[in-house]
Enzyme design. Structure first.
Site, short mmCIF file in Angstrom:
data_model
loop_
_atom_site.label_atom_id
_atom_site.label_comp_id
_atom_site.label_asym_id
_atom_site.label_seq_id
_atom_site.Cartn_x
_atom_site.Cartn_y
_atom_site.Cartn_z
CB SER A 88 71.06 69.65 13.34
OG SER A 88 71.18 69.55 11.94
CB ILE A 89 67.19 69.29 17.27
CG1 ILE A 89 66.09 70.33 16.94
CG2 ILE A 89 67.02 68.75 18.68
CD1 ILE A 89 64.67 69.77 16.84
CD GLN A 127 70.79 61.00 5.04
OE1 GLN A 127 70.46 62.16 5.27
NE2 GLN A 127 70.16 60.24 4.17
CG ASP A 134 71.74 55.64 5.19
OD1 ASP A 134 70.72 55.38 5.86
OD2 ASP A 134 71.71 55.83 3.96
CB VAL A 135 69.50 55.37 10.79
CG1 VAL A 135 70.29 56.33 11.65
CG2 VAL A 135 68.35 56.08 10.07
CE1 TYR A 145 56.23 66.14 11.03
CE2 TYR A 145 54.97 64.54 12.30
CZ TYR A 145 56.17 65.17 12.01
OH TYR A 145 57.31 64.82 12.70
CE LYS A 169 59.38 62.79 14.40
NZ LYS A 169 60.80 62.52 14.67
CG LEU A 177 68.18 70.70 5.96
CD1 LEU A 177 68.40 71.96 5.14
CD2 LEU A 177 69.42 69.81 5.94
CB ALA A 178 63.70 68.53 9.62
P1 NAD Z 1 67.62 68.32 10.74
O1 NAD Z 1 67.28 68.25 9.29
O2 NAD Z 1 68.75 69.14 11.15
O3 NAD Z 1 67.78 66.85 11.34
C1 NAD Z 1 67.22 65.69 10.74
C2 NAD Z 1 68.36 64.73 10.54
O4 NAD Z 1 67.91 63.47 10.06
C3 NAD Z 1 69.39 65.27 9.51
O5 NAD Z 1 70.67 65.34 10.10
C4 NAD Z 1 69.37 64.22 8.43
O6 NAD Z 1 70.64 64.02 7.80
C5 NAD Z 1 68.97 62.99 9.26
N1 NAD Z 1 68.58 61.84 8.43
C6 NAD Z 1 67.59 61.75 7.51
N2 NAD Z 1 67.63 60.52 6.93
C7 NAD Z 1 68.65 59.84 7.51
C8 NAD Z 1 69.20 58.55 7.34
N3 NAD Z 1 68.71 57.68 6.44
N4 NAD Z 1 70.25 58.18 8.12
C9 NAD Z 1 70.78 59.06 9.03
N5 NAD Z 1 70.31 60.29 9.24
C10 NAD Z 1 69.25 60.68 8.47
O7 NAD Z 1 66.26 68.82 11.44
P2 NAD Z 1 65.83 68.81 12.99
O8 NAD Z 1 64.66 69.70 13.06
O9 NAD Z 1 67.01 69.03 13.82
O10 NAD Z 1 65.28 67.32 13.18
C11 NAD Z 1 65.75 66.47 14.19
C12 NAD Z 1 64.60 65.70 14.83
O11 NAD Z 1 63.73 66.61 15.47
C13 NAD Z 1 63.75 64.90 13.86
O12 NAD Z 1 63.41 63.66 14.46
C14 NAD Z 1 62.53 65.76 13.73
O13 NAD Z 1 61.39 64.99 13.38
C15 NAD Z 1 62.42 66.29 15.13
N6 NAD Z 1 61.57 67.47 15.31
C16 NAD Z 1 61.80 68.61 14.60
C17 NAD Z 1 60.99 69.71 14.80
C18 NAD Z 1 61.17 70.98 14.00
O14 NAD Z 1 60.25 71.78 13.96
N7 NAD Z 1 62.32 71.22 13.40
C19 NAD Z 1 59.95 69.66 15.73
C20 NAD Z 1 59.76 68.48 16.47
C21 NAD Z 1 60.58 67.39 16.24
C1 IMJ Z 2 57.25 68.57 8.48
C2 IMJ Z 2 56.32 68.32 7.48
C3 IMJ Z 2 55.08 68.94 7.46
C4 IMJ Z 2 54.73 69.81 8.45
C5 IMJ Z 2 55.65 70.07 9.44
C6 IMJ Z 2 56.92 69.46 9.46
N1 IMJ Z 2 55.59 70.89 10.54
C7 IMJ Z 2 56.76 70.81 11.24
C8 IMJ Z 2 57.63 69.93 10.59
C9 IMJ Z 2 54.45 71.73 10.86
C10 IMJ Z 2 57.05 71.52 12.50
C11 IMJ Z 2 59.03 69.58 11.01
N2 IMJ Z 2 59.04 68.28 11.74
C12 IMJ Z 2 58.39 68.26 13.04
C13 IMJ Z 2 59.58 67.11 11.23
O1 IMJ Z 2 59.54 66.11 11.92
C14 IMJ Z 2 60.15 67.08 9.88
C15 IMJ Z 2 60.43 65.91 9.27
C16 IMJ Z 2 60.82 65.80 7.88
C17 IMJ Z 2 61.12 66.89 7.06
C18 IMJ Z 2 61.48 66.66 5.73
C19 IMJ Z 2 61.77 67.79 4.77
C20 IMJ Z 2 62.61 67.36 3.61
C21 IMJ Z 2 62.30 65.98 3.09
N3 IMJ Z 2 61.83 65.06 3.95
C22 IMJ Z 2 61.51 65.34 5.25
N4 IMJ Z 2 61.21 64.32 6.08
C23 IMJ Z 2 60.88 64.53 7.35
O2 IMJ Z 2 62.52 65.70 1.91
#
Ligand code: NAD
Ligand code: IMJ
Length: 259
Positions: free
Chosen positions: A19-20, A40, A64-65, A155, A162, A194-195
């Site tokens: 996770s970030i 969460q 849980d937010v 997305y 966002k 994971l996301a």
């Molecule tokens: P991650 O899955 O590790 O983190 C997402 C978190 O959101 C998880 O810990 C999950 O439990 C939490 N979450 C979801 N629903 C929730 C709820 N109801 N209450 C509390 N927590 C909840 O993945 P990540 O990539 O570390 O994502 C962190 C942030 O970075 C997100 O805002 C994501 O949009 C953003 N982001 C991710 C990427 C990427 O490519 N991975 C790129 C840009 C931005």
């Molecule tokens: C997420 C969806 C579609 C395209 C995507 C992403 N790309 C990237 C992401 C190209 C980089 C990851 N990202 C930036 C996110 O913000 C992800 C948010 C997210 C991911 C999931 C996966 C599992 C689920 N719900 C989710 N909700 C938000 O059930």
């Protein structure tokens, strides 16, 4: 030099080691901060408790937010333990899986509302409850993605969420500035977490991105964490209401053609 010595931080959104939020917790702790993290719910308790223990973080709390009482509980615990907060990192997003494939046009009202509540509104509630604890100023950082500004396949509903999150950054920065609280976001390029797991075509997106970014590579989670540490530190004391792209320069490109 960047130092967070003596600072108290609260970081929302740890799911696992990738996770970030976790990278931000480890990094800010390395720079000297006392860091509390949230996860969460029960499903993640064991993983996150173990991570926190390993890295000597003082608190790992469920949150849980979507539940005001959870958010209130977190701030109560942190307040009890430290008496104040210097920085908050919001690293939480969710959209129902079915809304992340197929046509955006087909997004249902409930899918839209749930996505907005978790991914955008939660920052407002967290700032609302956190700001009173930032009595000598502070910094809030959230995580965004270029899907807020441009269309990225699949997305979908996360794009408007966002966009709302980024607008929240500006309105919160405006209102909390007089209290010396800065509010910024990092717009990160794609990183394997994971996301991102299970997103159709994610692997292709990573390799294509690496071909077209000015730096000709993808970014690392560590680079995101460094930028978060910068934004919560005094090194960025003049920056608020800003969205910093940590994306190897992807956002400046007008066409996905490398030459
Ligand atoms: P991650 O899955 O590790 O983190 C997402 C978190 O959101 C998880 O810990 C999950 O439990 C939490 N979450 C979801 N629903 C929730 C709820 N109801 N209450 C509390 N927590 C909840 O993945 P990540 O990539 O570390 O994502 C962190 C942030 O970075 C997100 O805002 C994501 O949009 C953003 N982001 C991710 C990427 C990427 O490519 N991975 C790129 C840009 C931005
Ligand atoms: C997420 C969806 C579609 C395209 C995507 C992403 N790309 C990237 C992401 C190209 C980089 C990851 N990202 C930036 C996110 O913000 C992800 C948010 C997210 C991911 C999931 C996966 C599992 C689920 N719900 C989710 N909700 C938000 O059930």
């Amino acid at each position: 030099m960047l130092s967070l010595s003596g600072r108290v931080g609260l970081i929302f959104g740890v799911a696992n080691q990738r996770s970030i939020a976790w990278a931000a917790a480890e990094k800010t702790a390395e720079y000297g901060a006392s860091v509390a993290v949230t996860y969460q719910g029960d499903r993640l308790a064991r993983t996150v408790d173990a991570l926190a223990k390993e890295s000597n973080l003082p608190l790992a709390l469920p949150c849980d937010v979507t539940r005001d009482e959870d958010i209130d509980g977190v701030f109560e615990s942190v307040s009890e333990r430290f008496g104040r907060i210097d920085f908050i990192v919001h690293s939480v997003a969710f959209a129902p899986k079915e809304a992340l494939t197929g046509r955006f046009t087909e997004t249902s009202r409930t899918q839209f509302q749930e996505t907005m509540d978790i991914s955008a509104y939660s920052l407002v509630k967290i700032a609302q409850r956190g700001a009173p604890l930032m009595s000598s100023g502070g910094a809030i950082v959230a995580m965004s993605y270029i899907g807020a500004e441009r269309v990225i396949p699949n997305y979908n509903v996360m794009g408007p969420a966002k966009a709302a999150l980024e607008a929240n950054i500006r309105y919160l920065a405006h209102e909390l500035g007089p209290a010396k609280i800065r509010v910024n976001a990092v717009s990160a390029g794609p990183v394997r977490t994971l996301a991102a797991a299970g997103i159709p075509g994610f692997r292709t997106m990573l390799s294509k991105t690496a071909e077209v970014t000015p730096l000709r590579r993808n970014i690392t989670t560590d680079e995101v964490a460094q930028s978060i540490a910068f934004l919560v530190s005094d090194m960025s004391s003049g920056i608020t209401g800003e969205i910093i792209h940590v994306d190897a320069g992807f956002h400046i490109q007008g066409a996905s053609l490398s030459s």
